[in-house]
Scaffold this motif. Structure first.
Motif, mmCIF file in Angstrom:
data_model
loop_
_atom_site.group_PDB
_atom_site.id
_atom_site.type_symbol
_atom_site.label_atom_id
_atom_site.label_comp_id
_atom_site.label_asym_id
_atom_site.label_seq_id
_atom_site.Cartn_x
_atom_site.Cartn_y
_atom_site.Cartn_z
ATOM 1 N N ARG A 24 0.820 -1.216 0.000
ATOM 2 C CA ARG A 24 0.000 0.000 0.000
ATOM 3 C C ARG A 24 0.856 1.269 0.000
ATOM 4 O O ARG A 24 0.470 2.283 -0.606
ATOM 5 N N LEU A 25 2.001 1.203 0.660
ATOM 6 C CA LEU A 25 2.900 2.362 0.651
ATOM 7 C C LEU A 25 3.476 2.579 -0.742
ATOM 8 O O LEU A 25 3.481 3.713 -1.256
ATOM 9 N N TRP A 27 2.180 1.619 -3.464
ATOM 10 C CA TRP A 27 1.012 1.954 -4.273
ATOM 11 C C TRP A 27 0.723 3.445 -4.193
ATOM 12 O O TRP A 27 0.420 4.101 -5.196
ATOM 13 N N ARG A 28 0.823 4.000 -2.993
ATOM 14 C CA ARG A 28 0.564 5.426 -2.813
ATOM 15 C C ARG A 28 1.674 6.301 -3.377
ATOM 16 O O ARG A 28 1.427 7.332 -4.007
ATOM 17 N N LYS A 29 2.936 5.902 -3.129
ATOM 18 C CA LYS A 29 4.056 6.793 -3.387
ATOM 19 C C LYS A 29 4.914 6.394 -4.583
ATOM 20 O O LYS A 29 5.631 7.237 -5.124
ATOM 21 N N THR A 34 9.488 6.266 -2.211
ATOM 22 C CA THR A 34 9.418 5.521 -0.953
ATOM 23 C C THR A 34 10.831 5.222 -0.466
ATOM 24 O O THR A 34 11.595 4.535 -1.141
ATOM 25 N N GLU A 42 6.445 2.678 8.355
ATOM 26 C CA GLU A 42 5.133 2.135 7.990
ATOM 27 C C GLU A 42 4.935 0.729 8.555
ATOM 28 O O GLU A 42 3.854 0.377 9.037
ATOM 29 N N THR A 102 -10.702 2.994 -7.486
ATOM 30 C CA THR A 102 -11.251 3.891 -6.459
ATOM 31 C C THR A 102 -11.805 3.099 -5.281
ATOM 32 O O THR A 102 -12.774 3.504 -4.658
ATOM 33 N N PRO A 107 -5.271 2.654 -1.665
ATOM 34 C CA PRO A 107 -4.753 3.762 -2.478
ATOM 35 C C PRO A 107 -5.451 3.806 -3.834
ATOM 36 O O PRO A 107 -5.910 2.785 -4.352
ATOM 37 N N ARG A 108 -5.510 4.970 -4.414
ATOM 38 C CA ARG A 108 -6.155 5.119 -5.715
ATOM 39 C C ARG A 108 -5.184 4.779 -6.838
ATOM 40 O O ARG A 108 -3.977 4.863 -6.683
ATOM 41 N N LEU A 111 -0.750 0.282 -8.945
ATOM 42 C CA LEU A 111 0.683 0.172 -8.673
ATOM 43 C C LEU A 111 1.464 -0.200 -9.928
ATOM 44 O O LEU A 111 2.562 0.332 -10.169
ATOM 45 N N ARG A 177 -5.980 8.846 -9.331
ATOM 46 C CA ARG A 177 -4.954 9.398 -8.446
ATOM 47 C C ARG A 177 -5.126 10.903 -8.271
ATOM 48 O O ARG A 177 -4.812 11.461 -7.218
#
Length: 200
Positions: A24-25, A27-29, A34, A42, A102, A107-108, A111, A177
């Motif tokens: 998920r991290l 995926w977000r960043k 990261t 995290e 969504t 995360p939106r 990845l 995103r």
């Protein structure tokens, strides 16, 4: 004589939970943004423990992408495998993508689509490019099969159709995103589906 209270034992490290947190991290960043410290914070473990458990940031990212594809992705392959024609597979892919990008509590975006954004690491870029190209090739082959079966016109540019669908998916992921609503993404997907060549 009163006994001295003992300190509670530290909560056992759950590798699967930690891996999901890492997914998920990333995926977000994305990979590049990261840091090892981000991952350590995290996952709630020290950097030495992070290396012991996962072998470092690159190894963790590779594992995260593989698990992401099986646990959170995979809808493209499922549609291509389960639907009898390319058109039905494409319509399913485009109809499912807005919801996939969504999902509440996740995360939106995607990845695989953007995990390598901004990185100069050739191996990271090559790995995600290979996954994206694999989906494109599988979609083209589905279209080729329909051409052979007469369900698509013989002069259909199947490479262009596959590339078009994947470009739309990348665009939907980016709009997600950027904060687009599910309703907006559904509208884009419907317009895109109508542009797919007519099947007989």
């Amino acid at each position: 004589m009163a006994s001295t209270p003992t300190r509670g034992r530290p909560r056992a490290f759950d590798r699967d939970i930690a891996l999901d947190q890492a997914i998920r991290l990333f995926w977000r960043k994305g990979y590049e943004a990261t840091s090892v410290r981000d991952l350590s914070d995290e996952l709630g473990i020290g950097q030495p423990s992070l290396y012991n458990a996962f072998g470092g940031k690159r190894a963790l990212f590779d594992e995260a992408v593989g698990v992401y594809d099986s646990e959170y992705g995979g809808f493209i392959v499922a549609a291509l495998t389960e639907e009898p024609t390319a058109r039905e597979a494409i319509r399913r892919i485009l109809s499912e993508a807005p919801g996939r990008y969504t999902r509440r509590g996740l995360p939106r975006g995607c990845l695989v689509a953007y995990g390598d954004a901004g990185t100069d690491d050739p191996e990271v870029r090559a790995a995600l490019t290979k996954m994206r190209e694999g989906n494109t090739t599988a979609l083209r082959r589905k279209c080729d099969s329909d051409v052979d079966a007469g369900r698509l016109p013989a002069d259909t540019d199947t490479a262009a159709v596959a590339g078009y669908v994947m470009a739309i998916l990348n665009g939907l992921a980016q709009r997600a995103r950027d904060g687009a609503t599910r309703r907006e993404l559904d509208g884009i997907a419907r317009v895109a589906a109508e542009a797919v060549p007519t099947f007989t």
